[in-house]
Scaffold this motif. Structure first.
Motif, PDB file in Angstrom:
ATOM      1  N   LEU A  67       0.830  -1.213   0.000  1.00  0.00           N
ATOM      2  CA  LEU A  67       0.000   0.000   0.000  1.00  0.00           C
ATOM      3  C   LEU A  67       0.860   1.257   0.000  1.00  0.00           C
ATOM      4  N   ALA A  68       1.918   1.267   0.823  1.00  0.00           N
ATOM      5  CA  ALA A  68       2.827   2.417   0.827  1.00  0.00           C
ATOM      6  C   ALA A  68       3.549   2.544  -0.510  1.00  0.00           C
ATOM      7  N   PHE A  69       3.864   1.419  -1.139  1.00  0.00           N
ATOM      8  CA  PHE A  69       4.522   1.450  -2.450  1.00  0.00           C
ATOM      9  C   PHE A  69       3.593   2.037  -3.504  1.00  0.00           C
ATOM     10  N   PHE A  70       2.304   1.746  -3.393  1.00  0.00           N
ATOM     11  CA  PHE A  70       1.331   2.334  -4.321  1.00  0.00           C
ATOM     12  C   PHE A  70       1.288   3.852  -4.170  1.00  0.00           C
ATOM     13  N   VAL A  71       1.358   4.330  -2.924  1.00  0.00           N
ATOM     14  CA  VAL A  71       1.390   5.774  -2.687  1.00  0.00           C
ATOM     15  C   VAL A  71       2.627   6.386  -3.336  1.00  0.00           C
ATOM     16  N   ALA A  72       3.778   5.725  -3.171  1.00  0.00           N
ATOM     17  CA  ALA A  72       5.008   6.245  -3.768  1.00  0.00           C
ATOM     18  C   ALA A  72       4.938   6.221  -5.298  1.00  0.00           C
ATOM     19  N   ILE A  73       4.322   5.192  -5.861  1.00  0.00           N
ATOM     20  CA  ILE A  73       4.203   5.109  -7.320  1.00  0.00           C
ATOM     21  C   ILE A  73       3.344   6.245  -7.855  1.00  0.00           C
ATOM     22  N   VAL A  74       2.308   6.624  -7.107  1.00  0.00           N
ATOM     23  CA  VAL A  74       1.495   7.773  -7.518  1.00  0.00           C
ATOM     24  C   VAL A  74       2.355   9.031  -7.587  1.00  0.00           C
ATOM     25  N   GLY A  75       3.229   9.209  -6.595  1.00  0.00           N
ATOM     26  CA  GLY A  75       4.139  10.347  -6.640  1.00  0.00           C
ATOM     27  C   GLY A  75       5.090  10.295  -7.818  1.00  0.00           C
ATOM     28  N   VAL A  76       5.572   9.111  -8.151  1.00  0.00           N
ATOM     29  CA  VAL A  76       6.479   8.966  -9.296  1.00  0.00           C
ATOM     30  C   VAL A  76       5.758   9.323 -10.600  1.00  0.00           C
ATOM     31  N   VAL A  77       4.526   8.845 -10.748  1.00  0.00           N
ATOM     32  CA  VAL A  77       3.764   9.131 -11.969  1.00  0.00           C
ATOM     33  C   VAL A  77       3.494  10.626 -12.104  1.00  0.00           C
ATOM     34  N   LEU A  78       3.131  11.281 -11.006  1.00  0.00           N
ATOM     35  CA  LEU A  78       2.893  12.722 -11.051  1.00  0.00           C
ATOM     36  C   LEU A  78       4.177  13.490 -11.396  1.00  0.00           C
ATOM     37  N   THR A  79       5.302  13.007 -10.889  1.00  0.00           N
ATOM     38  CA  THR A  79       6.571  13.665 -11.201  1.00  0.00           C
ATOM     39  C   THR A  79       6.915  13.536 -12.683  1.00  0.00           C
ATOM     40  N   VAL A  80       6.756  12.340 -13.220  1.00  0.00           N
ATOM     41  CA  VAL A  80       7.043  12.128 -14.644  1.00  0.00           C
ATOM     42  C   VAL A  80       6.105  12.969 -15.507  1.00  0.00           C
ATOM     43  N   LEU A  81       4.829  13.052 -15.098  1.00  0.00           N
ATOM     44  CA  LEU A  81       3.874  13.859 -15.863  1.00  0.00           C
ATOM     45  C   LEU A  81       4.251  15.333 -15.835  1.00  0.00           C
ATOM     46  N   GLY A  82       4.669  15.817 -14.673  1.00  0.00           N
ATOM     47  CA  GLY A  82       5.035  17.222 -14.586  1.00  0.00           C
ATOM     48  C   GLY A  82       6.332  17.539 -15.292  1.00  0.00           C
ATOM     49  N   VAL A  83       7.331  16.676 -15.155  1.00  0.00           N
ATOM     50  CA  VAL A  83       8.631  16.931 -15.779  1.00  0.00           C
ATOM     51  C   VAL A  83       8.544  16.838 -17.296  1.00  0.00           C
ATOM     52  N   GLY A  84       7.708  15.953 -17.805  1.00  0.00           N
ATOM     53  CA  GLY A  84       7.637  15.740 -19.245  1.00  0.00           C
ATOM     54  C   GLY A  84       6.765  16.720 -20.000  1.00  0.00           C
ATOM     55  N   THR A  85       6.013  17.559 -19.306  1.00  0.00           N
ATOM     56  CA  THR A  85       5.136  18.506 -19.984  1.00  0.00           C
ATOM     57  C   THR A  85       5.700  19.921 -19.892  1.00  0.00           C
ATOM     58  N   GLU A  86       5.192  20.807 -20.744  1.00  0.00           N
ATOM     59  CA  GLU A  86       5.725  22.164 -20.845  1.00  0.00           C
ATOM     60  C   GLU A  86       4.751  23.222 -20.324  1.00  0.00           C
ATOM     61  N   PHE A  87       3.862  22.824 -19.423  1.00  0.00           N
ATOM     62  CA  PHE A  87       2.909  23.779 -18.863  1.00  0.00           C
ATOM     63  C   PHE A  87       3.298  24.150 -17.428  1.00  0.00           C
ATOM     64  N   TRP A  88       4.549  24.581 -17.250  1.00  0.00           N
ATOM     65  CA  TRP A  88       4.997  25.013 -15.936  1.00  0.00           C
ATOM     66  C   TRP A  88       4.574  26.449 -15.666  1.00  0.00           C
ATOM     67  N   VAL A  89       4.692  27.306 -16.649  1.00  0.00           N
ATOM     68  CA  VAL A  89       4.298  28.699 -16.485  1.00  0.00           C
ATOM     69  C   VAL A  89       3.684  29.185 -17.788  1.00  0.00           C
ATOM     70  N   GLU A  90       2.684  30.050 -17.685  1.00  0.00           N
ATOM     71  CA  GLU A  90       2.035  30.669 -18.832  1.00  0.00           C
ATOM     72  C   GLU A  90       2.314  32.163 -18.814  1.00  0.00           C
ATOM     73  N   LEU A  91       2.692  32.678 -19.957  1.00  0.00           N
ATOM     74  CA  LEU A  91       3.016  34.097 -20.113  1.00  0.00           C
ATOM     75  C   LEU A  91       2.046  34.702 -21.114  1.00  0.00           C
ATOM     76  N   ALA A  92       1.497  35.866 -20.759  1.00  0.00           N
ATOM     77  CA  ALA A  92       0.497  36.459 -21.637  1.00  0.00           C
ATOM     78  C   ALA A  92       0.545  37.979 -21.521  1.00  0.00           C
ATOM     79  N   PRO A  93       0.704  38.676 -22.640  1.00  0.00           N
ATOM     80  CA  PRO A  93       0.534  40.140 -22.613  1.00  0.00           C
ATOM     81  C   PRO A  93      -0.949  40.505 -22.630  1.00  0.00           C
TER      82      PRO A  93
END
Length: 282
Positions: A67-93
Protein backbone atom coordinates in the motif's frame (compact mmCIF):
# COMPACT_ATOMS: atom_id res chain seq x y z
CA UNK A 1 27.24 -71.88 27.68
CA UNK A 2 29.29 -70.20 30.49
CA UNK A 3 32.18 -69.42 28.15
CA UNK A 4 29.83 -67.70 25.72
CA UNK A 5 28.76 -65.14 28.37
CA UNK A 6 32.02 -64.76 30.34
CA UNK A 7 35.20 -62.73 29.89
CA UNK A 8 38.71 -63.43 31.17
CA UNK A 9 40.71 -60.66 32.86
CA UNK A 10 44.46 -60.08 32.57
CA UNK A 11 45.26 -62.84 35.18
CA UNK A 12 43.16 -65.40 33.32
CA UNK A 13 40.30 -65.37 35.81
CA UNK A 14 36.76 -65.51 34.46
CA UNK A 15 34.55 -62.48 35.16
CA UNK A 16 30.84 -62.75 35.89
CA UNK A 17 28.44 -62.39 33.02
CA UNK A 18 27.09 -59.03 34.28
CA UNK A 19 30.57 -57.52 34.21
CA UNK A 20 31.03 -58.52 30.57
CA UNK A 21 27.72 -56.97 29.59
CA UNK A 22 28.50 -53.76 31.48
CA UNK A 23 31.94 -53.53 29.93
CA UNK A 24 30.55 -54.02 26.43
CA UNK A 25 27.76 -51.54 26.99
CA UNK A 26 30.07 -48.72 28.16
CA UNK A 27 31.37 -47.75 24.72
CA UNK A 28 27.83 -47.81 23.41
CA UNK A 29 26.80 -45.36 26.11
CA UNK A 30 29.74 -43.12 25.31
CA UNK A 31 28.87 -43.29 21.64
CA UNK A 32 25.25 -42.47 22.45
CA UNK A 33 26.34 -39.46 24.54
CA UNK A 34 28.59 -38.23 21.74
CA UNK A 35 25.80 -38.61 19.21
CA UNK A 36 23.40 -36.83 21.56
CA UNK A 37 25.91 -34.01 21.97
CA UNK A 38 26.24 -33.69 18.21
CA UNK A 39 22.47 -33.76 17.87
CA UNK A 40 22.20 -31.02 20.44
CA UNK A 41 24.69 -28.87 18.52
CA UNK A 42 22.80 -29.45 15.32
CA UNK A 43 19.55 -28.51 17.02
CA UNK A 44 21.14 -25.31 18.31
CA UNK A 45 22.19 -24.34 14.79
CA UNK A 46 18.70 -25.02 13.59
CA UNK A 47 17.24 -22.79 16.27
CA UNK A 48 19.61 -19.97 15.35
CA UNK A 49 18.66 -20.24 11.70
CA UNK A 50 15.03 -20.09 12.64
CA UNK A 51 15.67 -17.00 14.74
CA UNK A 52 17.53 -15.26 11.95
CA UNK A 53 14.79 -16.18 9.52
CA UNK A 54 12.17 -14.94 11.96
CA UNK A 55 12.69 -11.36 10.69
CA UNK A 56 10.76 -12.24 7.55
CA UNK A 57 7.65 -10.11 7.11
CA UNK A 58 4.15 -11.31 7.75
CA UNK A 59 1.32 -11.14 5.24
CA UNK A 60 -0.20 -8.13 6.99
CA UNK A 61 3.10 -6.27 6.91
CA UNK A 62 3.59 -7.17 3.26
CA UNK A 63 0.16 -5.70 2.50
CA UNK A 64 1.10 -2.47 4.28
CA UNK A 65 4.34 -2.26 2.29
CA UNK A 66 2.46 -2.73 -0.98
CA UNK A 67 0.00 0.00 0.00
CA UNK A 68 2.83 2.42 0.83
CA UNK A 69 4.52 1.45 -2.45
CA UNK A 70 1.33 2.33 -4.32
CA UNK A 71 1.39 5.77 -2.69
CA UNK A 72 5.01 6.25 -3.77
CA UNK A 73 4.20 5.11 -7.32
CA UNK A 74 1.50 7.77 -7.52
CA UNK A 75 4.14 10.35 -6.64
CA UNK A 76 6.48 8.97 -9.30
CA UNK A 77 3.76 9.13 -11.97
CA UNK A 78 2.89 12.72 -11.05
CA UNK A 79 6.57 13.66 -11.20
CA UNK A 80 7.04 12.13 -14.64
CA UNK A 81 3.87 13.86 -15.86
CA UNK A 82 5.03 17.22 -14.59
CA UNK A 83 8.63 16.93 -15.78
CA UNK A 84 7.64 15.74 -19.24
CA UNK A 85 5.14 18.51 -19.98
CA UNK A 86 5.73 22.16 -20.85
CA UNK A 87 2.91 23.78 -18.86
CA UNK A 88 5.00 25.01 -15.94
CA UNK A 89 4.30 28.70 -16.49
CA UNK A 90 2.04 30.67 -18.83
CA UNK A 91 3.02 34.10 -20.11
CA UNK A 92 0.50 36.46 -21.64
CA UNK A 93 0.53 40.14 -22.61
CA UNK A 94 -2.61 42.20 -22.82
CA UNK A 95 -5.07 40.77 -25.33
CA UNK A 96 -5.16 44.12 -27.15
CA UNK A 97 -1.38 44.59 -27.21
CA UNK A 98 -0.89 43.50 -30.85
CA UNK A 99 -4.30 44.00 -32.45
CA UNK A 100 -7.96 43.57 -31.70
CA UNK A 101 -8.34 40.24 -33.54
CA UNK A 102 -5.53 37.97 -32.33
CA UNK A 103 -3.18 37.87 -29.36
CA UNK A 104 -0.10 35.88 -28.47
CA UNK A 105 0.48 33.73 -25.38
CA UNK A 106 3.34 31.46 -24.38
CA UNK A 107 4.02 28.60 -21.99
CA UNK A 108 7.15 26.60 -21.27
CA UNK A 109 8.59 23.94 -19.02
CA UNK A 110 11.98 22.36 -18.49
CA UNK A 111 12.71 21.25 -22.03
CA UNK A 112 10.76 23.38 -24.51
CA UNK A 113 8.66 26.49 -24.90
CA UNK A 114 5.58 27.12 -26.99
CA UNK A 115 3.92 30.24 -28.37
CA UNK A 116 0.27 30.21 -29.33
CA UNK A 117 -1.84 32.63 -31.35
CA UNK A 118 -5.40 32.95 -30.03
CA UNK A 119 -8.49 34.71 -31.30
CA UNK A 120 -9.55 37.56 -29.08
CA UNK A 121 -13.19 36.61 -29.61
CA UNK A 122 -12.53 33.25 -27.90
CA UNK A 123 -11.15 34.87 -24.74
CA UNK A 124 -13.33 35.65 -21.78
CA UNK A 125 -14.39 39.32 -22.05
CA UNK A 126 -13.62 39.85 -18.37
CA UNK A 127 -10.03 38.65 -18.84
CA UNK A 128 -7.54 41.41 -19.57
CA UNK A 129 -4.60 39.26 -20.67
CA UNK A 130 -4.37 36.82 -23.53
CA UNK A 131 -5.13 33.22 -22.68
CA UNK A 132 -5.49 30.70 -21.27
CA UNK A 133 -3.14 28.55 -23.31
CA UNK A 134 -5.57 25.65 -23.63
CA UNK A 135 -7.81 27.62 -26.01
CA UNK A 136 -7.73 26.56 -29.68
CA UNK A 137 -5.16 28.36 -31.81
CA UNK A 138 -1.99 28.03 -33.85
CA UNK A 139 0.88 26.75 -31.72
CA UNK A 140 4.62 26.72 -32.36
CA UNK A 141 6.94 24.80 -30.00
CA UNK A 142 10.75 24.69 -29.95
CA UNK A 143 13.15 22.86 -27.65
CA UNK A 144 15.48 24.91 -25.52
CA UNK A 145 19.15 24.92 -26.40
CA UNK A 146 20.37 25.08 -22.80
CA UNK A 147 21.73 21.54 -22.94
CA UNK A 148 23.20 21.62 -26.48
CA UNK A 149 24.66 24.95 -27.55
CA UNK A 150 24.06 26.75 -24.25
CA UNK A 151 21.94 29.50 -25.82
CA UNK A 152 19.25 31.33 -23.91
CA UNK A 153 15.69 31.52 -25.21
CA UNK A 154 14.00 34.82 -26.02
CA UNK A 155 10.25 35.28 -25.64
CA UNK A 156 8.45 38.64 -25.68
CA UNK A 157 11.88 40.32 -25.83
CA UNK A 158 12.78 38.74 -22.51
CA UNK A 159 15.71 36.36 -22.04
CA UNK A 160 15.74 33.22 -19.94
CA UNK A 161 18.45 32.47 -17.38
CA UNK A 162 19.94 29.19 -18.55
CA UNK A 163 21.82 28.49 -15.31
CA UNK A 164 18.62 28.44 -13.27
CA UNK A 165 16.77 26.45 -15.92
CA UNK A 166 19.53 23.85 -16.11
CA UNK A 167 19.66 23.60 -12.30
CA UNK A 168 15.90 22.99 -12.24
CA UNK A 169 16.19 20.21 -14.81
CA UNK A 170 19.13 18.58 -13.01
CA UNK A 171 17.29 18.56 -9.69
CA UNK A 172 14.25 16.99 -11.34
CA UNK A 173 16.33 14.31 -13.06
CA UNK A 174 18.23 13.44 -9.90
CA UNK A 175 14.95 13.14 -8.01
CA UNK A 176 13.75 10.68 -10.66
CA UNK A 177 16.96 8.69 -10.20
CA UNK A 178 16.31 8.47 -6.46
CA UNK A 179 12.76 7.32 -7.14
CA UNK A 180 14.07 4.49 -9.30
CA UNK A 181 16.53 3.46 -6.60
CA UNK A 182 13.78 3.51 -3.98
CA UNK A 183 11.51 1.40 -6.19
CA UNK A 184 14.31 -1.14 -6.66
CA UNK A 185 14.74 -1.37 -2.87
CA UNK A 186 11.02 -2.02 -2.40
CA UNK A 187 11.01 -4.71 -5.10
CA UNK A 188 13.98 -6.39 -3.37
CA UNK A 189 12.19 -6.13 -0.04
CA UNK A 190 9.05 -7.82 -1.36
CA UNK A 191 10.88 -10.48 -3.39
CA UNK A 192 13.50 -11.40 -0.75
CA UNK A 193 11.29 -10.79 2.32
CA UNK A 194 13.96 -8.56 3.89
CA UNK A 195 12.64 -5.56 5.81
CA UNK A 196 16.06 -3.89 5.85
CA UNK A 197 15.49 -2.57 2.30
CA UNK A 198 12.69 -0.35 3.62
CA UNK A 199 15.22 1.99 5.24
CA UNK A 200 17.16 2.96 2.08
CA UNK A 201 13.86 3.11 0.19
CA UNK A 202 12.43 5.61 2.69
CA UNK A 203 15.56 7.76 2.41
CA UNK A 204 15.38 7.71 -1.40
CA UNK A 205 11.72 8.70 -1.57
CA UNK A 206 11.99 11.43 1.07
CA UNK A 207 15.06 12.94 -0.62
CA UNK A 208 13.38 12.77 -4.02
CA UNK A 209 10.38 14.69 -2.66
CA UNK A 210 12.67 17.34 -1.17
CA UNK A 211 14.55 17.67 -4.47
CA UNK A 212 11.28 18.08 -6.35
CA UNK A 213 10.34 20.93 -4.02
CA UNK A 214 13.77 22.48 -4.57
CA UNK A 215 13.29 22.24 -8.33
CA UNK A 216 10.01 24.15 -7.99
CA UNK A 217 11.74 26.85 -5.97
CA UNK A 218 14.60 27.23 -8.45
CA UNK A 219 12.16 27.30 -11.37
CA UNK A 220 10.17 30.09 -9.74
CA UNK A 221 13.39 32.05 -9.33
CA UNK A 222 14.16 31.51 -13.01
CA UNK A 223 10.73 32.85 -13.97
CA UNK A 224 11.23 35.97 -11.86
CA UNK A 225 14.66 36.50 -13.42
CA UNK A 226 13.13 36.04 -16.88
CA UNK A 227 10.46 38.66 -16.23
CA UNK A 228 13.02 41.12 -14.85
CA UNK A 229 15.29 40.82 -17.90
CA UNK A 230 13.22 43.31 -19.93
CA UNK A 231 10.24 45.57 -19.26
CA UNK A 232 9.32 46.49 -22.81
CA UNK A 233 6.37 44.12 -23.01
CA UNK A 234 4.30 43.89 -19.80
CA UNK A 235 3.45 40.27 -19.13
CA UNK A 236 1.01 38.49 -16.90
CA UNK A 237 2.41 35.16 -15.65
CA UNK A 238 0.87 32.31 -13.74
CA UNK A 239 2.10 28.85 -12.81
CA UNK A 240 0.21 26.16 -14.71
CA UNK A 241 -0.98 22.60 -14.07
CA UNK A 242 2.44 20.96 -14.52
CA UNK A 243 3.61 22.78 -11.40
CA UNK A 244 0.52 21.51 -9.57
CA UNK A 245 1.48 17.96 -10.53
CA UNK A 246 5.03 18.52 -9.29
CA UNK A 247 3.88 20.00 -5.99
CA UNK A 248 1.46 17.14 -5.33
CA UNK A 249 4.15 14.64 -6.32
CA UNK A 250 6.60 16.08 -3.80
CA UNK A 251 4.05 15.80 -0.98
CA UNK A 252 3.07 12.25 -1.95
CA UNK A 253 6.70 11.13 -2.20
CA UNK A 254 7.56 12.50 1.24
CA UNK A 255 4.48 10.82 2.75
CA UNK A 256 5.41 7.54 1.06
CA UNK A 257 8.96 7.76 2.40
CA UNK A 258 7.69 8.40 5.94
CA UNK A 259 5.37 5.39 5.66
CA UNK A 260 8.30 3.17 4.65
CA UNK A 261 10.30 4.53 7.58
CA UNK A 262 7.51 3.69 10.02
CA UNK A 263 7.16 0.20 8.57
CA UNK A 264 10.92 -0.34 8.96
CA UNK A 265 10.79 0.27 12.71
CA UNK A 266 11.09 -2.88 14.87
CA UNK A 267 8.03 -1.77 16.84
CA UNK A 268 4.77 -0.01 16.10
CA UNK A 269 4.75 3.61 17.30
CA UNK A 270 1.00 3.45 17.87
CA UNK A 271 1.33 0.52 20.25
CA UNK A 272 3.88 2.47 22.28
CA UNK A 273 1.91 5.69 22.39
CA UNK A 274 -1.57 4.33 23.13
CA UNK A 275 -0.68 2.42 26.35
CA UNK A 276 0.99 5.55 27.74
CA UNK A 277 -2.17 7.54 27.11
CA UNK A 278 -4.29 4.90 28.81
CA UNK A 279 -2.04 4.82 31.86
CA UNK A 280 -1.96 8.59 32.15
CA UNK A 281 -5.75 8.84 31.86
CA UNK A 282 -6.28 6.20 34.53
Amino acid sequence: MWSAFSMADDDGRMAPPGTALATVGAPQGAGGGLSGLMTGRGGGNKRRRTTSAGHAMSEAQEGKIKLAFFVAIVGVVLTVLGVGTEFWVELAPSKSFYNNQTCLTAHYGLWKGCTKTLWVSDIDPERESCGPADLPGESNCTYFKFFTTGENAVMFQKTTQKNLNVATAMLALFSLFLMVMGAICIVMCLSKNIIFFLKPASVCFILSGVLVLLSLLVFHLSVLAFLASDHTVPLHHELSWSVSCIGCAAAVLIVGGILFLLLALPYSPWQRCLPQKDSSSS
